[in-house]
Design a protein around this motif. Structure first.
Motif, PDB file in Angstrom:
ATOM      1  N   UNK A  97      96.391  26.968   2.237  1.00  0.00           N
ATOM      2  CA  UNK A  97      97.562  26.116   2.402  1.00  0.00           C
ATOM      3  C   UNK A  97      97.319  24.663   1.995  1.00  0.00           C
ATOM      4  N   UNK A  98      98.317  23.828   2.332  1.00  0.00           N
ATOM      5  CA  UNK A  98      98.297  22.412   1.978  1.00  0.00           C
ATOM      6  C   UNK A  98      97.236  21.709   2.819  1.00  0.00           C
ATOM      7  N   UNK A  99      96.273  21.045   2.185  1.00  0.00           N
ATOM      8  CA  UNK A  99      95.167  20.488   2.954  1.00  0.00           C
ATOM      9  C   UNK A  99      94.304  19.555   2.119  1.00  0.00           C
ATOM     10  N   UNK A 100      93.441  18.817   2.816  1.00  0.00           N
ATOM     11  CA  UNK A 100      92.359  18.034   2.207  1.00  0.00           C
ATOM     12  C   UNK A 100      91.052  18.722   2.561  1.00  0.00           C
ATOM     13  N   UNK A 101      90.200  18.911   1.566  1.00  0.00           N
ATOM     14  CA  UNK A 101      88.899  19.535   1.791  1.00  0.00           C
ATOM     15  C   UNK A 101      87.817  18.514   1.448  1.00  0.00           C
ATOM     16  N   UNK A 102      86.865  18.344   2.392  1.00  0.00           N
ATOM     17  CA  UNK A 102      85.723  17.457   2.159  1.00  0.00           C
ATOM     18  C   UNK A 102      84.446  18.252   2.354  1.00  0.00           C
ATOM     19  N   UNK A 103      83.679  18.416   1.266  1.00  0.00           N
ATOM     20  CA  UNK A 103      82.414  19.150   1.339  1.00  0.00           C
ATOM     21  C   UNK A 103      81.271  18.139   1.418  1.00  0.00           C
ATOM     22  N   UNK A 216      98.553  16.052   8.226  1.00  0.00           N
ATOM     23  CA  UNK A 216      97.958  16.870   7.160  1.00  0.00           C
ATOM     24  C   UNK A 216      96.591  17.391   7.609  1.00  0.00           C
ATOM     25  N   UNK A 217      96.342  18.680   7.352  1.00  0.00           N
ATOM     26  CA  UNK A 217      95.082  19.283   7.749  1.00  0.00           C
ATOM     27  C   UNK A 217      93.936  18.803   6.869  1.00  0.00           C
ATOM     28  N   UNK A 218      92.793  18.536   7.496  1.00  0.00           N
ATOM     29  CA  UNK A 218      91.566  18.132   6.796  1.00  0.00           C
ATOM     30  C   UNK A 218      90.483  19.130   7.167  1.00  0.00           C
ATOM     31  N   UNK A 219      89.921  19.798   6.167  1.00  0.00           N
ATOM     32  CA  UNK A 219      88.862  20.777   6.396  1.00  0.00           C
ATOM     33  C   UNK A 219      87.548  20.178   5.921  1.00  0.00           C
ATOM     34  N   UNK A 220      86.557  20.100   6.835  1.00  0.00           N
ATOM     35  CA  UNK A 220      85.239  19.566   6.500  1.00  0.00           C
ATOM     36  C   UNK A 220      84.259  20.745   6.445  1.00  0.00           C
ATOM     37  N   UNK A 221      83.572  20.881   5.330  1.00  0.00           N
ATOM     38  CA  UNK A 221      82.572  21.942   5.193  1.00  0.00           C
ATOM     39  C   UNK A 221      81.174  21.318   5.116  1.00  0.00           C
ATOM     40  N   UNK A 222      80.179  22.167   5.453  1.00  0.00           N
ATOM     41  CA  UNK A 222      78.814  21.671   5.476  1.00  0.00           C
ATOM     42  C   UNK A 222      78.292  21.451   4.065  1.00  0.00           C
TER      43      UNK A 222
END
Length: 222
Positions: A97-103, A216-222
């Motif tokens: 979906x609509x989101x910000x992803x920060x790896x 807005x959803x923000x997904x942080x990955x390792x």
């Protein structure tokens, strides 16, 4: 004249006539022989020898137009082409979906549309410390300008989405010190340099500001 004297003159006259005829015959024979020596030279030339074929005149008039010089074949050197990493490929476990992803491992951000397409992706500079855990967050607030928590400078387009040890964490432009100098260069993006927030080059900071309303959803990955 007496008959006896006439008989003696006749042989003498015949001898003179014979001598004249003989002289004319010898002259004619000599002329014929000379003529026979000239005519063979004009009609029957001597055969050409092998050295005549290499005479300078023959070499100079030889045609070179039909000579073909073969072109050397050039074989290109083998090259090993490594496939460039696809920056548009989202990290595993980054949601839908609509989101910000920060790896955090790649120090990269993706702005993702509802259909999963990537609107924008770019390198950033996150925290040098372990003060942001992987997980799902959401935008809490936005500030057009903000001050650094330690008073060292200012930043623009601040989008908060988490809280660190004691201070808010968000996306914002590369901070400037009080003299107006940027605290890092564009070439340094992709490395961890901040105290907790996510630094972006100014055009990218503006793009995220426009992309992410509050919630807005923000997904942080390792």
């Amino acid at each position: 004249m007496s008959k006896h004297r006439a008989q003696h003159r006749a042989p003498r006259r015949k001898g003179r006539i014979a001598a004249v005829v003989l002289a004319l015959g010898l002259t004619a024979g000599a002329g014929s022989a000379a003529a026979m020596g000239v005519i063979p030279q004009l009609q029957t030339p001597e055969p050409a020898t092998a050295s005549d074929a290499l005479a300078p005149a023959a070499i100079e008039t030889a045609s070179l137009e039909k000579l073909e010089i073969p072109k050397p074949k050039v074989t290109p050197a083998a090259q090993t082409v490594e496939a460039a990493p696809d920056a548009a490929t989202l990290p595993a476990g980054s949601g839908t979906g609509y989101r910000i992803v920060f790896d955090q491992s790649d120090q990269r951000v993706w702005l993702v549309e509802s259909d999963g397409s990537v609107e924008r992706t770019y390198l950033v500079s996150g925290s040098k410390f372990n003060n942001l855990q992987p997980g799902s967050y959401q935008v809490q607030s936005k500030s057009r300008t903000a001050n650094a928590f330690d008073g060292s400078g200012t930043m623009e387009y601040f989008v908060r989405f988490a809280t660190g040890f004691s201070e808010p964490i968000g996306f914002h432009s590369v901070p400037k010190d009080h003299s107006g100098q940027l605290e890092q260069t564009k070439e340094q993006l992709g490395t961890r340099l901040s105290a907790g927030c996510v630094r972006q080059w100014l055009p990218d900071a503006i793009a995220l500001w426009d992309f992410a309303p509050i919630g807005t959803r923000v997904v942080v990955t390792a």
